[in-house]
Scaffold this active site. Structure first.
Site, PDB file in Angstrom:
ATOM      1  N   GLY A  11      61.757 -24.881  -8.066  1.00  0.00           N
ATOM      2  CA  GLY A  11      61.941 -25.311  -9.602  1.00  0.00           C
ATOM      3  C   GLY A  11      60.676 -26.401  -9.801  1.00  0.00           C
ATOM      4  N   CYS A  12      60.648 -27.191 -10.818  1.00  0.00           N
ATOM      5  CA  CYS A  12      59.765 -28.179 -11.151  1.00  0.00           C
ATOM      6  C   CYS A  12      59.498 -28.862  -9.849  1.00  0.00           C
ATOM      7  CB  CYS A  12      60.120 -29.081 -12.046  1.00  0.00           C
ATOM      8  SG  CYS A  12      58.901 -30.357 -12.681  1.00  0.00           S
TER       9      CYS A  12
END
Length: 174
Positions: A11-12
């Site tokens: 993810g981020c």
């Protein structure tokens, strides 16, 4: 002292630095992009979804202090390994969960760990879909992305509140 590297996408990348940053033996955690077909991409290019890159962190560590196996375990505890199309509020291929391996030994450890996680039943019948791929060129992200959790603690807290913190509490209480 002989250092090694590990690359994880979950993810981020803003949310992937802090968990690793706190362990002894980890010398550096860099946010960046990997797995794509454009050299030195910008954040805007990666976010456009046209470069093939995934946001990731590159961890430089001392294997005499912390093992690659331990790093993989830390990684699992930051992600939803059953979600192939992003992580929490971050959707799309550039947020997919991947363990990028740089040696046959790292591949062996990652595969064994993934198999053990699947067999643990932690996620019921759901399949562990995190990919294990060969490491590709890694491009550090722009300076404002590095150690984001320290530079922008309020925004970091908002990102964590997008589902990751609750998921970690539910599945990875330890």
């Amino acid at each position: 002292m002989s250092l090694d590297t590990a690359i994880f996408a979950g993810g981020c990348f803003w949310c992937m630095v802090q968990p690793f940053d706190t362990y002894p033996g980890i010398k550096k955690v860099v946010s960046g992009y990997t797995g794509g077909h454009v050299a030195n991409p910008t954040y805007e290019q990666v976010c456009s979804g046209t470069t093939g890159h995934t946001e990731a962190v590159k961890i430089t560590f001392d294997p005499d202090i912390i093992s690659y196996d331990q790093l993989v375990t830390i990684y699992w505890h930051q992600t939803d390994p059953t979600d192939a199309m992003g992580q929490f509020q971050d959707r799309g291929d550039n947020y997919r969960p991947v363990i990028f391996v740089n040696s046959p030994e790292q591949r062996r450890i990652a595969k064994k760990s993934k198999r053990a996680l699947q067999e643990s039943g932690e996620f019921g019948d759901a399949k562990i879909v995190t990919q294990i791929e060969d490491a590709q060129p890694f491009y550090p992200a722009e300076d404002y992305h590095q150690h984001f959790y320290q530079k922008n603690p309020q925004r970091y807290a908002l990102e964590e509140a997008g589902g990751r913190a609750q998921f970690k509490q539910e599945h990875w209480k330890d």
